[in-house]
Motif scaffolding. Structure first.
Motif, PDB file in Angstrom:
ATOM      1  N   ASP A  63      24.639  45.691  54.682  1.00 49.95           N
ATOM      2  CA  ASP A  63      25.518  45.371  53.566  1.00 49.95           C
ATOM      3  C   ASP A  63      25.731  46.636  52.742  1.00 49.95           C
ATOM      4  N   ILE A  64      27.008  47.026  52.581  1.00 53.20           N
ATOM      5  CA  ILE A  64      27.351  48.215  51.810  1.00 53.20           C
ATOM      6  C   ILE A  64      28.028  47.770  50.522  1.00 53.20           C
ATOM      7  N   TYR A  65      27.413  48.068  49.384  1.00 50.92           N
ATOM      8  CA  TYR A  65      27.929  47.660  48.077  1.00 50.92           C
ATOM      9  C   TYR A  65      28.580  48.868  47.398  1.00 50.92           C
ATOM     10  N   LEU A  66      29.867  48.729  47.083  1.00 50.01           N
ATOM     11  CA  LEU A  66      30.630  49.812  46.458  1.00 50.01           C
ATOM     12  C   LEU A  66      31.165  49.349  45.110  1.00 50.01           C
ATOM     13  N   ASP A  67      30.965  50.154  44.093  1.00 46.28           N
ATOM     14  CA  ASP A  67      31.426  49.832  42.746  1.00 46.28           C
ATOM     15  C   ASP A  67      32.416  50.901  42.302  1.00 46.28           C
ATOM     16  N   PHE A  68      33.689  50.497  42.084  1.00 45.93           N
ATOM     17  CA  PHE A  68      34.745  51.424  41.691  1.00 45.93           C
ATOM     18  C   PHE A  68      35.289  51.074  40.313  1.00 45.93           C
ATOM     19  N   SER A  69      35.820  52.070  39.654  1.00 42.58           N
ATOM     20  CA  SER A  69      36.665  51.867  38.482  1.00 42.58           C
ATOM     21  C   SER A  69      37.867  52.779  38.650  1.00 42.58           C
ATOM     22  N   GLY A  70      38.915  52.537  37.877  1.00 45.24           N
ATOM     23  CA  GLY A  70      40.095  53.379  38.038  1.00 45.24           C
ATOM     24  C   GLY A  70      41.186  53.007  37.073  1.00 45.24           C
ATOM     25  N   TYR A  71      42.265  53.775  37.152  1.00 45.64           N
ATOM     26  CA  TYR A  71      43.417  53.461  36.300  1.00 45.64           C
ATOM     27  C   TYR A  71      44.694  53.478  37.125  1.00 45.64           C
ATOM     28  N   ALA A  72      45.676  52.734  36.660  1.00 46.67           N
ATOM     29  CA  ALA A  72      46.955  52.621  37.357  1.00 46.67           C
ATOM     30  C   ALA A  72      47.792  53.858  37.054  1.00 46.67           C
ATOM     31  N   ASP A  73      47.869  54.758  38.037  1.00 49.54           N
ATOM     32  CA  ASP A  73      48.634  55.991  37.854  1.00 49.54           C
ATOM     33  C   ASP A  73      50.130  55.735  38.053  1.00 49.54           C
ATOM     34  N   GLU A  74      50.449  54.787  38.906  1.00 56.78           N
ATOM     35  CA  GLU A  74      51.851  54.410  39.142  1.00 56.78           C
ATOM     36  C   GLU A  74      51.899  52.931  39.487  1.00 56.78           C
ATOM     37  N   TYR A  75      52.750  52.217  38.763  1.00 53.54           N
ATOM     38  CA  TYR A  75      52.846  50.776  38.958  1.00 53.54           C
ATOM     39  C   TYR A  75      54.223  50.331  38.475  1.00 53.54           C
ATOM     40  N   LYS A  76      54.676  49.216  39.004  1.00 59.61           N
ATOM     41  CA  LYS A  76      55.984  48.709  38.590  1.00 59.61           C
ATOM     42  C   LYS A  76      55.998  48.446  37.074  1.00 59.61           C
ATOM     43  N   TRP A  77      57.163  48.522  36.463  1.00 61.24           N
ATOM     44  CA  TRP A  77      57.280  48.220  35.026  1.00 61.24           C
ATOM     45  C   TRP A  77      56.893  46.770  34.796  1.00 61.24           C
ATOM     46  N   ASP A  78      55.845  46.608  34.012  1.00 56.67           N
ATOM     47  CA  ASP A  78      55.376  45.257  33.739  1.00 56.67           C
ATOM     48  C   ASP A  78      54.494  45.274  32.501  1.00 56.67           C
ATOM     49  N   ASN A  79      54.042  44.108  32.091  1.00 59.57           N
ATOM     50  CA  ASN A  79      53.247  44.001  30.871  1.00 59.57           C
ATOM     51  C   ASN A  79      51.760  44.191  31.179  1.00 59.57           C
ATOM     52  N   LEU A  80      51.380  45.451  31.427  1.00 56.75           N
ATOM     53  CA  LEU A  80      49.978  45.702  31.702  1.00 56.75           C
ATOM     54  C   LEU A  80      49.117  45.656  30.443  1.00 56.75           C
ATOM     55  N   ASN A  81      49.754  45.438  29.306  1.00 60.24           N
ATOM     56  CA  ASN A  81      48.968  45.163  28.105  1.00 60.24           C
ATOM     57  C   ASN A  81      48.642  43.668  27.986  1.00 60.24           C
ATOM     58  N   ASP A  82      49.183  42.903  28.926  1.00 55.40           N
ATOM     59  CA  ASP A  82      48.896  41.476  29.002  1.00 55.40           C
ATOM     60  C   ASP A  82      47.633  41.288  29.848  1.00 55.40           C
ATOM     61  N   GLU A  83      46.641  40.616  29.321  1.00 59.17           N
ATOM     62  CA  GLU A  83      45.369  40.456  30.014  1.00 59.17           C
ATOM     63  C   GLU A  83      45.524  39.733  31.352  1.00 59.17           C
ATOM     64  N   LYS A  84      46.446  38.780  31.418  1.00 64.94           N
ATOM     65  CA  LYS A  84      46.672  38.063  32.682  1.00 64.94           C
ATOM     66  C   LYS A  84      47.204  39.002  33.757  1.00 64.94           C
ATOM     67  N   GLU A  85      48.131  39.906  33.356  1.00 70.21           N
ATOM     68  CA  GLU A  85      48.691  40.867  34.304  1.00 70.21           C
ATOM     69  C   GLU A  85      47.632  41.864  34.754  1.00 70.21           C
ATOM     70  N   ILE A  86      46.795  42.302  33.839  1.00 68.64           N
ATOM     71  CA  ILE A  86      45.709  43.236  34.175  1.00 68.64           C
ATOM     72  C   ILE A  86      44.731  42.582  35.151  1.00 68.64           C
TER      73      ILE A  86
END
Length: 377
Positions: A281-304
């Motif tokens: 079992d290989i467990y990987l933990d990532f974090s990151g940010y959206a460098d490019e994404y369609k225009w949308d409401n990423l300030n909306d928690e549901k969209e995030i």
């Protein structure tokens, strides 16, 4: 008084040896420094070897390199052949890159060819080991003759490889590290894979090995995922192209993907032997940010949350697919066999590892957290 005279006498004896200068000088104008070596197969089991040597010239903008082609059954004999054709003494201590053809890599001959670099202390064991999609000889000639807008091929390829390693597009493999892994029973090599195009050289990804033979390839994106399973992606600028499910009315390809700048927080591997088969079992933990994404409401928690789940699911699928491919071709660059050899040595000795590796149960468990998504609202 006598002691003082004695000290002065000893000092006078030592000074000539200090001021005598170098007696093993190397005149640059009479010496040729090999920078790239290309090696591929030839008839009757021989080798085609191509050596690149920069020409020292006061006008660096017009100075060109010199290339020597030869065939021999041994690399040492080939080098002696070149020395008899060159007006300069050819030295191998400045070799930066060794290019091998896919055919030769598939025959498992790289390890034996590398022996000259390990045996001769004047050779460069820090040179890159690289597999070429096509002919190394053709690549070297084209790069020297056609790439007038780029630096010397040795500088250009070396910089290209270093940048690709920094973005996790390929793995850094040197002669000494390739040979060390080749002698380890529970891990396989991974080597940069390059290809020449009309106006440039491209790092395609990496070549995968099994029992010293090249058995497959992976692209640049999969190489980043493999790096995360081999070691963490810390200090790497890895961009992951995540597939996003389409919505009604969306037809453009850029609206179906998202460029995620990934950072790996941790990696953990758990191994057990169940019913005489390894379970990994290989467990990987990532974090990151959206460098490019369609225009949308990423300030909306549901969209995030929706994007977060899509990326995590895609990472999980891609990692599992990559593991399946490596098991199919019998390549273990992660070093699972090496871990088992250290923790369950009696089991490792009782099996043929590459056979047991293909039959192992290996699962990837991925966790992803989107931490940044831009400032535009």
């Amino acid at each position: 008084m006598y002691r003082r005279r004695k000290k002065i006498f000893v000092l006078l004896l030592i000074i000539p040896f200090i001021l005598c200068g170098c007696w093993d000088q190397v005149l640059v104008e009479k010496t040729g420094f090999m920078t790239i070596v290309g090696i591929e197969t030839a008839a009757q089991g021989n080798l085609k070897l191509t050596y690149a040597m920069p020409v020292v010239d006061s006008d660096v903008t017009t100075a060109k390199g010199e290339i020597f082609d030869t065939e021999a059954n041994l690399t040492r004999i080939a080098r002696d052949n070149v020395n008899r054709r060159s007006g300069k003494n050819m030295l191998a201590g400045k070799i930066q890159i060794v290019l091998f053809s896919q055919e030769l890599a598939g025959q498992g001959r790289i390890f034996d060819i590398n022996s000259i670099f390990e045996r001769d202390p004047s050779d460069a064991i820090l040179a890159w080991v690289v597999v070429v999609e096509g002919s190394p000889r053709s690549l070297m000639h084209q790069a020297e003759e056609n790439f007038t807008d780029k630096p010397r091929p040795s500088i250009y390829i070396n910089a290209l490889l270093e940048r690709s390693v920094s973005t996790a597009s390929t793995n850094e493999t040197r002669i000494f590290s390739y040979d060390l892994i080749s002698m380890a029973p529970g891990i396989d090599n991974i080597v940069p894979l390059i290809k020449i195009n009309e106006k440039s050289i491209e790092v395609k990804g990496s070549a995968l090995f099994s029992n010293k033979k090249m058995v497959g390839t992976i692209n640049a994106q999969d190489n980043g995922l493999l790096m995360s399973m081999m070691k963490t992606l810390k200090h790497k600028k890895y961009t992951y192209n995540a597939s996003i499910p389409t919505e009604t009315g969306e037809n453009n390809s850029e609206k179906q993907s998202s460029a995620i700048q990934l950072n790996q927080n941790s990696k953990k591997v758990k191994i057990s032997i169940q019913k005489n088969k390894p379970v990994v079992d290989i467990y990987l933990d990532f974090s990151g940010y959206a460098d490019e994404y369609k225009w949308d409401n990423l300030n909306d928690e549901k969209e995030i949350k929706k994007l977060n789940e899509h990326v995590q699911q895609q990472l999980q699928q891609d990692c599992q697919k990559l593991i399946g491919y490596m098991q199919k071709i019998g390549s273990d660059p992660i070093g699972i066999g090496d871990m088992i050899r250290g923790k369950n040595n009696s089991y490792f000795k009782s099996v043929d590892w590459h056979t047991a590796y293909k039959e192992s149960t290996i699962k990837a468990h991925v966790k992803f957290n989107l931490v940044e998504y831009g400032d535009i609202q």
